[in-house]
Design a protein around this motif. Structure first.
Motif, PDB file in Angstrom:
ATOM      1  N   ALA A  77      99.808   0.087  83.156  1.00  0.00           N
ATOM      2  CA  ALA A  77     100.781   0.181  82.065  1.00  0.00           C
ATOM      3  C   ALA A  77     100.920  -1.147  81.328  1.00  0.00           C
ATOM      4  CB  ALA A  77     102.133   0.620  82.616  1.00  0.00           C
ATOM      5  N   HIS A  78     101.001  -2.238  82.064  1.00  0.00           N
ATOM      6  CA  HIS A  78     101.092  -3.551  81.421  1.00  0.00           C
ATOM      7  C   HIS A  78      99.826  -3.873  80.639  1.00  0.00           C
ATOM      8  CE1 HIS A  78     104.954  -4.999  82.666  1.00  0.00           C
ATOM      9  NE2 HIS A  78     104.709  -4.683  83.929  1.00  0.00           N
ATOM     10  N   GLU A  79      98.685  -3.486  81.171  1.00  0.00           N
ATOM     11  CA  GLU A  79      97.430  -3.741  80.461  1.00  0.00           C
ATOM     12  C   GLU A  79      97.374  -2.962  79.147  1.00  0.00           C
ATOM     13  OE1 GLU A  79      92.620  -3.897  81.202  1.00  0.00           O
ATOM     14  OE2 GLU A  79      93.920  -3.188  82.819  1.00  0.00           O
ATOM     15  N   VAL A  80      97.837  -1.719  79.157  1.00  0.00           N
ATOM     16  CA  VAL A  80      97.873  -0.935  77.919  1.00  0.00           C
ATOM     17  C   VAL A  80      98.762  -1.621  76.883  1.00  0.00           C
ATOM     18  CG1 VAL A  80      98.614   1.254  76.894  1.00  0.00           C
ATOM     19  CG2 VAL A  80      97.287   1.259  79.018  1.00  0.00           C
ATOM     20  N   LEU A  81      99.872  -2.201  77.332  1.00  0.00           N
ATOM     21  CA  LEU A  81     100.793  -2.872  76.407  1.00  0.00           C
ATOM     22  C   LEU A  81     100.194  -4.119  75.759  1.00  0.00           C
ATOM     23  CD1 LEU A  81     104.296  -2.623  78.119  1.00  0.00           C
ATOM     24  CD2 LEU A  81     103.576  -1.617  75.949  1.00  0.00           C
ATOM     25  N   THR A  82      99.128  -4.666  76.314  1.00  0.00           N
ATOM     26  CA  THR A  82      98.510  -5.848  75.703  1.00  0.00           C
ATOM     27  C   THR A  82      97.644  -5.488  74.502  1.00  0.00           C
ATOM     28  OG1 THR A  82      96.535  -5.839  77.116  1.00  0.00           O
ATOM     29  CG2 THR A  82      98.476  -7.047  77.936  1.00  0.00           C
ATOM     30  N   HIS A  83      97.499  -4.205  74.205  1.00  0.00           N
ATOM     31  CA  HIS A  83      96.689  -3.735  73.083  1.00  0.00           C
ATOM     32  C   HIS A  83      97.592  -3.081  72.046  1.00  0.00           C
ATOM     33  CE1 HIS A  83      93.023  -4.529  75.326  1.00  0.00           C
ATOM     34  NE2 HIS A  83      93.630  -4.012  76.376  1.00  0.00           N
ATOM     35  N   PRO A  84      97.126  -2.953  70.811  1.00  0.00           N
ATOM     36  CA  PRO A  84      97.958  -2.353  69.752  1.00  0.00           C
ATOM     37  C   PRO A  84      97.984  -0.822  69.784  1.00  0.00           C
ATOM     38  CG  PRO A  84      95.885  -3.098  68.827  1.00  0.00           C
ATOM     39  CD  PRO A  84      95.891  -3.527  70.274  1.00  0.00           C
TER      40      PRO A  84
END
Length: 105
Positions: free
Chosen positions: A49-56
């Motif tokens: 989930a945190h990794e997804v948040l690092t992308h637009p």
């Protein structure tokens, strides 16, 4: 479509048997997707989930293996206008689900 990075041999084999298309890195998969269906063990769900948040990414993220950690970060998704769906554990019925739900649910 799936992201093969970090997946174990058995997961990669299941994806191939299901004729899923390997997307390359997560960034490529997110750019081509309207939603994320995350099927990770609960201990890895928060990292995904945190990794997804690092992308637009602005689609919907469905976390299949919900945990208290993924519920906590759902607020961060709301701030970015990304819908995060976290299924609730089944309702408690007698002693049927004593490890996944509280009696007062």
């Amino acid at each position: 479509m799936y992201v093969p990075t970090g997946r174990g041999h058995a997961s990669l084999q299941r994806a191939q048997e299901a004729d899923l298309e390997a997307a390359g890195p997560l960034e490529s998969a997110l750019a081509a997707s309207d939603f994320v269906l995350s099927v990770r063990p609960p201990h890895a769900a928060e990292d995904v989930a945190h990794e997804v948040l690092t992308h637009p990414f602005r689609g919907a993220h469905v976390e299949v293996n919900a945990s208290a950690r993924t519920r906590r970060i759902a607020a961060a998704y709301a701030e970015r206008d990304v819908l995060m769906l976290v299924p609730q554990p089944p309702a408690y019925r007698g002693d049927q689900y004593p490890t996944t739900a509280r009696k007062d649910q």
